[in-house]
Design a protein around this motif. Sequence first.
Motif, PDB file in Angstrom:
ATOM      1  N   LYS A   1      13.889   6.805 -18.295  1.00 45.08           N
ATOM      2  CA  LYS A   1      13.565   8.203 -18.603  1.00 45.08           C
ATOM      3  C   LYS A   1      14.760   8.853 -19.296  1.00 45.08           C
ATOM      4  O   LYS A   1      15.907   8.612 -18.913  1.00 45.08           O
ATOM      5  CB  LYS A   1      13.238   8.979 -17.326  1.00 45.08           C
ATOM      6  CG  LYS A   1      12.894  10.447 -17.583  1.00 45.08           C
ATOM      7  CD  LYS A   1      12.750  11.224 -16.280  1.00 45.08           C
ATOM      8  CE  LYS A   1      12.489  12.709 -16.562  1.00 45.08           C
ATOM      9  NZ  LYS A   1      12.431  13.496 -15.308  1.00 45.08           N
TER      10      LYS A   1
ATOM     11  N   ASN B   1      10.428   7.497 -27.196  1.00 42.18           N
ATOM     12  CA  ASN B   1       9.281   8.136 -27.844  1.00 42.18           C
ATOM     13  C   ASN B   1       8.386   7.149 -28.576  1.00 42.18           C
ATOM     14  O   ASN B   1       7.357   7.536 -29.119  1.00 42.18           O
ATOM     15  CB  ASN B   1       9.757   9.187 -28.843  1.00 42.18           C
ATOM     16  CG  ASN B   1      10.464  10.344 -28.175  1.00 42.18           C
ATOM     17  OD1 ASN B   1      10.076  10.773 -27.102  1.00 42.18           O
ATOM     18  ND2 ASN B   1      11.528  10.823 -28.804  1.00 42.18           N
TER      19      ASN B   1
ATOM     20  N   ARG C   1       3.039   6.706 -18.134  1.00 35.87           N
ATOM     21  CA  ARG C   1       4.292   7.356 -17.772  1.00 35.87           C
ATOM     22  C   ARG C   1       4.005   8.778 -17.303  1.00 35.87           C
ATOM     23  O   ARG C   1       3.604   9.632 -18.091  1.00 35.87           O
ATOM     24  CB  ARG C   1       5.259   7.353 -18.969  1.00 35.87           C
ATOM     25  CG  ARG C   1       5.596   5.944 -19.450  1.00 35.87           C
ATOM     26  CD  ARG C   1       6.699   5.929 -20.483  1.00 35.87           C
ATOM     27  NE  ARG C   1       6.237   6.305 -21.815  1.00 35.87           N
ATOM     28  CZ  ARG C   1       7.012   6.295 -22.912  1.00 35.87           C
ATOM     29  NH1 ARG C   1       8.293   5.942 -22.806  1.00 35.87           N
ATOM     30  NH2 ARG C   1       6.525   6.631 -24.086  1.00 35.87           N
TER      31      ARG C   1
ATOM     32  N   TYR D   1       7.887  11.927 -17.353  1.00 32.49           N
ATOM     33  CA  TYR D   1       8.162  11.666 -18.769  1.00 32.49           C
ATOM     34  C   TYR D   1       8.663  12.942 -19.414  1.00 32.49           C
ATOM     35  O   TYR D   1       8.129  14.036 -19.179  1.00 32.49           O
ATOM     36  CB  TYR D   1       6.874  11.195 -19.447  1.00 32.49           C
ATOM     37  CG  TYR D   1       6.991  10.891 -20.922  1.00 32.49           C
ATOM     38  CD1 TYR D   1       7.689   9.782 -21.367  1.00 32.49           C
ATOM     39  CD2 TYR D   1       6.399  11.721 -21.869  1.00 32.49           C
ATOM     40  CE1 TYR D   1       7.793   9.496 -22.721  1.00 32.49           C
ATOM     41  CE2 TYR D   1       6.499  11.445 -23.227  1.00 32.49           C
ATOM     42  CZ  TYR D   1       7.193  10.332 -23.650  1.00 32.49           C
ATOM     43  OH  TYR D   1       7.292  10.056 -24.993  1.00 32.49           O
ATOM     44  N   SER D   2       9.695  12.810 -20.245  1.00 29.96           N
ATOM     45  CA  SER D   2      10.298  13.989 -20.873  1.00 29.96           C
ATOM     46  C   SER D   2      10.370  13.864 -22.390  1.00 29.96           C
ATOM     47  O   SER D   2      11.152  14.556 -23.032  1.00 29.96           O
ATOM     48  CB  SER D   2      11.708  14.205 -20.315  1.00 29.96           C
ATOM     49  OG  SER D   2      12.526  13.055 -20.529  1.00 29.96           O
TER      50      SER D   2
ATOM     51  N   ALA E   1       4.866  13.882 -26.325  1.00 33.47           N
ATOM     52  CA  ALA E   1       3.633  13.570 -25.602  1.00 33.47           C
ATOM     53  C   ALA E   1       2.723  12.616 -26.353  1.00 33.47           C
ATOM     54  O   ALA E   1       1.911  11.918 -25.739  1.00 33.47           O
ATOM     55  CB  ALA E   1       2.876  14.868 -25.283  1.00 33.47           C
TER      56      ALA E   1
ATOM     57  N   GLN F   1       3.140   9.160 -24.951  1.00 35.43           N
ATOM     58  CA  GLN F   1       3.499   9.090 -23.536  1.00 35.43           C
ATOM     59  C   GLN F   1       2.887   7.875 -22.863  1.00 35.43           C
ATOM     60  O   GLN F   1       3.569   7.147 -22.139  1.00 35.43           O
ATOM     61  CB  GLN F   1       3.048  10.362 -22.811  1.00 35.43           C
ATOM     62  CG  GLN F   1       3.346  10.338 -21.323  1.00 35.43           C
ATOM     63  CD  GLN F   1       3.070  11.667 -20.648  1.00 35.43           C
ATOM     64  OE1 GLN F   1       2.834  12.682 -21.303  1.00 35.43           O
ATOM     65  NE2 GLN F   1       3.099  11.689 -19.325  1.00 35.43           N
ATOM     66  N   ASN F   2       1.603   7.643 -23.095  1.00 34.99           N
ATOM     67  CA  ASN F   2       0.893   6.517 -22.500  1.00 34.99           C
ATOM     68  C   ASN F   2       0.425   5.568 -23.597  1.00 34.99           C
ATOM     69  O   ASN F   2      -0.013   6.002 -24.663  1.00 34.99           O
ATOM     70  CB  ASN F   2      -0.290   7.013 -21.675  1.00 34.99           C
ATOM     71  CG  ASN F   2       0.151   7.926 -20.549  1.00 34.99           C
ATOM     72  OD1 ASN F   2       1.164   7.674 -19.900  1.00 34.99           O
ATOM     73  ND2 ASN F   2      -0.591   8.999 -20.309  1.00 34.99           N
TER      74      ASN F   2
END
Length: 478
Positions: A76, A93, A437, A440-441, A444, A447-448
């Motif tokens: 992360k 990312n 995830r 997550y930061s 977006a 993200q997955n």
Amino acid sequence: MKKILFLAILMSSVILSGCEDFLEEAPKLTQSTELTLSTYNGLNNSIAGAYSPLADGQWYGAYYVLDAEMRSGNGKKPTADGFDSGRMNTSYNLSYSENSTSGLWGYAYFVISAANNVIDNLEGKESTDVSQQDLDNLRAEALFLRALAHFDLVRLYARSYAFNADGPGVPIILKTDATATEQPARNTVKEVYEQVITDLKDAEQLMADDYIRTGVSDSRAVANKNVVRALLARAYLYSQQWQNAANYATLVINSGDYTMWEANELADAYAVDKPTSGEVIFEIYGARANSYDEYWEGPAHMTSPNGYADCGASNDLYDLYEDGDARKELFQTHEDADGQYWTAKYIGKGLGTPEVSNVIVLRLSEMYLIRAEAILNGASVTGVTALSDLNVITSKRNAQPYTSAGSDAVFMERRKELAFEGHLWFDASRTRRGITRTDYSGDAVNQNIPADSYMFALPIAKRELDVNENLVQNEGYN
């Protein structure tokens, strides 16, 4: 036989001329390639030197391992001020492109080139001081390094064997010629695995049972027969040859050369300078004297809250460990980053600043997990079950034992046991699981990652495509 151009050939003369302090007594760095390859001592030094690039930051020296953790959900990006330099934005990312991708390609073919040059120059070197077995041991080490490089390339730049065995893999290079004009195309994934296994099987047959390279700083940072067999177990697992995977994992387990760390040993096991016992089968020795070492961008600094701190640990991972599990203690925090964890597997060896850590590539726990997965897929080993192998690990970690074993249990135990050792991304790919995830930061949009995502194969760098018109870019990056 195919030949490769560009970075690998340009760099091979460097690797063949010295080993950058990999040996305790480094060879001279002024020898020409021709002179180096003309004697047994030169060839021997060349193989010693061929291990050094494994410590580069584009390989096991940092990003091959840590980027995989950031992509997979174990890692992360820290959100607290001062704990993120932006060095891992691309991997976190998943914003890869042909202009921003892993640099493994050049370094791996660099090692392949060096290995090929040694293999092609061993004939006629037998003498009163050099036996055929001496030469066979060198050939076996070269074959191991060539296999490892091809294996890591195909894992990173191609879809998994399970997803598309007949799809594009990476070029198989078995001969290096600096005058070559041929531009190699990509072999299939299946062909690459077949070559990896062939090289490793040949290495196993050639290498003496008791062979271990002398004069090295860390005896577990070079190949021996168990190292070859452990990589074979992994290669068979990835190519879904379940019985062979189980058989080779069993050979390593039963060798008696390695022992499981006890729960009270775990915290210190990752800070040992030169292990002589325990789980480590093969590792990359962290040494500031190795010019390939990344220093400030090495794993110790990248995963430390007192360093660049870019590679944090997600709560998705941390929350998997129950209280009392010794592995939960392998995380560190910082008073100014409340709620953020970092792995302590690269805590450093107390050798100064910038700190260095060894990076474990193969260890005993993985052999039990390989065998458990293989048994669940039809392999058979007398007196062993998938459940018993899983509980060998839990019993050594003060973790709750499993009461049943299935594919999800093995996948989860691999995630917990091998966290931050570079496995989860590739496990998700080869078992056709997606990435989810929650903690997550990043951006977006990625993200997955679904199981069929093209992102499980990273793009080939544009510079490689520019010099080789026969290379085809991976889907999704054109």
